[in-house]
Design a protein around this motif. Structure first.
Motif, short mmCIF file in Angstrom:
data_model
loop_
_atom_site.label_atom_id
_atom_site.label_comp_id
_atom_site.label_asym_id
_atom_site.label_seq_id
_atom_site.Cartn_x
_atom_site.Cartn_y
_atom_site.Cartn_z
N THR A 89 -5.58 -5.60 -1.63
CA THR A 89 -5.49 -4.38 -0.81
C THR A 89 -5.30 -3.15 -1.70
O THR A 89 -5.89 -2.10 -1.48
CB THR A 89 -4.32 -4.44 0.19
N ASP B 249 -3.25 -7.30 -6.51
CA ASP B 249 -3.30 -7.29 -5.06
C ASP B 249 -4.63 -6.71 -4.57
O ASP B 249 -5.01 -5.61 -4.96
CB ASP B 249 -2.13 -6.44 -4.54
N TRP C 64 -8.54 -1.80 -3.23
CA TRP C 64 -9.40 -0.91 -2.45
C TRP C 64 -8.85 0.49 -2.41
O TRP C 64 -9.59 1.47 -2.56
CB TRP C 64 -9.62 -1.46 -1.04
N VAL D 225 0.82 -1.22 0.00
CA VAL D 225 0.00 0.00 0.00
C VAL D 225 0.85 1.27 0.00
O VAL D 225 0.69 2.12 -0.85
CB VAL D 225 -1.02 -0.01 1.16
#
Lengths: 252, 321
Positions: free
Chosen positions: B181, B179, B184, B105
């Protein structure tokens, strides 16, 4: 009234507009004439804040064009330049409708629709209104652009060679239309003109430019004279009186 | 309603239906495992494809409007090349372990920030110039693109072969390894940027008329263009970071959208491009995976078609002159 004081603009070290000071009275047609490269289009662009000057000011009805908010100015002054390249497809009606953008910011009201229809009518574009611009001839496209500018409904209208691409009938129609806009609606119209006879016939005032300077400014009678024109264009130009107007003869 | 608008609306409806069908097919065709697994597994992938299609389509339309051209796209500005360079730099200086082990992230956010900042610097510098600065910007973009690409190629040559393989892996456009994550985060970023973009939507049509006419109609040109280009930068950054560079996809869907819709107005072109993007990615992936049982990267097919479109547009442009 448009008041220009000491306007300067240079490309690199070549001055294009060289200390121009000018007062263009409100309501009426003023034509700017002069040879290629005299700085006419540059002057017009600076007057409409499309270009930044290196020095000097342009004041339109007390509003300094470089300091006034651009959307406020768009309701007072409009300009159409010579080249108008649009990469996407738009219909004539879409294009004319953009003239209402300064007033309604893209949400067309019934009042806007009335303005659009009138502008389309004025320029005899009724049959072409739903055609795409890329399907039209150069002259038809030019008229569509002018319809957009008229649709903007500003007190001041600046047009760079509005007769470009127009045939005789439409050129005359255009000048008559502009004359009516000046006489009946009190618009102030500033034109860059190459056809000095059209300028002579329809203008209230003529500004003659040469090498970035204003060399003459006055009524057509004062400018359309053999000695004045010959000096501006560097060639012999004869002038004759025809039906009370002055016509320049420069074909031979 | 006028004939052109009716046609455009019809096209939009058809595209909407086809896009919906593509999505449904993608979800339900050839289901072998339990539904719970399938819904999360394929659902994530579907969402990623939609986000990427949306980002690329919207960014391409906006970029073409601002630069007033129909052939160049953001990837020409050296955006994807910058992405490649960032990845290469990471592997070069920190090793391939870093590429994998860094928390995705923050890494992703850093990439988005770097790419957006790069765009901002480029624009600020170019807007000091005069009239034709957008053309200049495109040229500069091409030069930067070449610089970044060559720089990455050079560094990749200096790498250990193993490291290079893992770099290659990270760089190729892939719709298979996304991915969750990151997805989002991307959705949030794209939604935020779109909200900002929504405020500009009415000005977009005016910008099609070119700088002079837009200024004459009272658009604050510098500010508007700077904002739009920022939106473009973020969208490109998101899509590139998600699936890697796909050069000709934007060009392909936006050109098709223009062709099908007829009118160039953004109310029609923007949704049509997005729907076409979804059809291309989701439909294409479904066909490749389920019908032909291919595991070939969809990106290759899209690049091929997009490349053909690019050549066709160039030929058409050349023929006009």
């Amino acid at each position: 009234m448009i008041v220009i004081e000491g306007l300067r603009k240079a490309y690199g070290s070549t001055p294009v507009v060289d200390g121009v000071s000018l007062r263009i009275p409100a309501s009426g047609i003023t034509s700017i004439i002069g040879p290629n490269g005299a700085g006419k289009s540059t002057l017009l662009s600076i007057m409409a804040r499309l270009m930044e000057a290196d020095g000097g000011t342009v004041i339109v009805d007390e509003l300094d064009v470089t300091r006034t908010k651009t959307d406020l100015l768009a309701r007072r002054l409009s300009i159409l330049r010579q080249e108008n390249h649009i990469s996407s497809r738009l219909t004539v009606r879409d294009l004319v409708g953009f003239g209402r953008y300064p007033h309604s910011k893209g949400r067309l009201t019934p009042e806007d629709a009335g303005h659009i229809d009138r502008a389309i009518d004025y320029l005899h574009l009724g049959d072409l209104a739903d055609r795409f611009l890329d399907e039209l001839s150069g002259g038809q496209r030019q008229r569509a652009h002018i319809a957009m500018v008229l649709c903007q409904d500003t007190d001041y209208v600046l047009l760079d060679e509005p007769l470009n691409n127009l045939d005789m009938r439409h050129a005359r129609g255009m000048m008559q239309l502009l004359r009516r806009a000046a006489d009946e609606l009190g618009k102030t119209i500033v034109l860059v003109m190459h056809d000095i006879n059209f300028a002579s016939w329809y203008s209230d005032g003529i500004v003659a430019m040469k090498a970035g300077r204003v060399v003459h400014h006055g009524a057509p009678d004062a400018i359309i004279r053999p000695e004045v024109l010959s000096a501006i264009y560097d060639m012999p130009i004869a002038v004759q009186d025809v039906a009370g107007k002055r016509i320049a003869l420069y074909y031979e | 309603m006028r004939a052109h608008d009716r046609r455009a609306l019809g096209v939009l409806c058809i595209l909407g239906v086809v896009a919906a069908v593509s999505c449904v097919c993608f979800m339900v065709l050839g289901v072998k495992a339990g539904w719970g697994f399938i819904l999360t597994f394929r659902g994530t992938k579907l969402l990623a494809l939609v986000v990427v299609a949306y980002s690329i389509a919207v960014s391409t339309v906006l970029f073409q409007t601002v630069t007033n051209n129909r052939i160049l796209t953001p990837s020409i500005m050296g955006f994807d090349a910058l992405f490649v360079l960032i990845q290469t730099l990471v592997v070069f200086f920190l090793g391939s372990v870093a590429l994998v082990s860094v928390d995705p992230v923050p890494k992703f956010l850093a990439e988005v920030v770097v790419m957006t900042a790069f765009a901002a610097v480029l624009f600020r510098w170019l807007f000091l110039g005069a009239e034709r600065s957008l053309h200049l910007m495109v040229l500069v973009g091409i030069v930067f693109g070449i610089l970044f690409r060559n720089l990455s190629a050079f560094m990749a040559r200096l790498l250990d072969p193993n490291e290079q393989v893992s770099l290659q892996d990270a760089l190729f456009a892939s719709f298979n390894q996304i991915d969750a994550t990151l997805l989002w985060v991307s959705c949030v970023i794209v939604a935020a940027v779109s909200l900002l973009g929504l405020r500009l939507v009415r000005r977009l049509d005016v910008l099609m008329l070119g700088r002079a006419q837009a200024v004459s109609l009272g658009v604050d040109y510098r500010r508007t263009v700077a904002m739009i280009l920022a939106v473009v930068a973020v969208l490109v950054a998101v899509s590139t970071a998600l699936v890697g560079p796909i050069t000709f996809f934007g060009l392909l869907v936006v050109s098709l959208a223009h062709l099908m819709v007829g009118s160039g107005r953004h109310v029609w072109v923007l949704p049509a491009s997005v729907l076409l993007g979804i059809i291309c990615l989701v439909g294409g992936q479904t066909v490749l995976e389920r019908v032909f049982a291919f595991n070939t990267a969809l990106a290759i097919v899209i690049e091929f078609l997009g490349g053909l479109m690019f050549i066709a547009l160039l030929m058409k442009g050349a023929a006009r002159r």
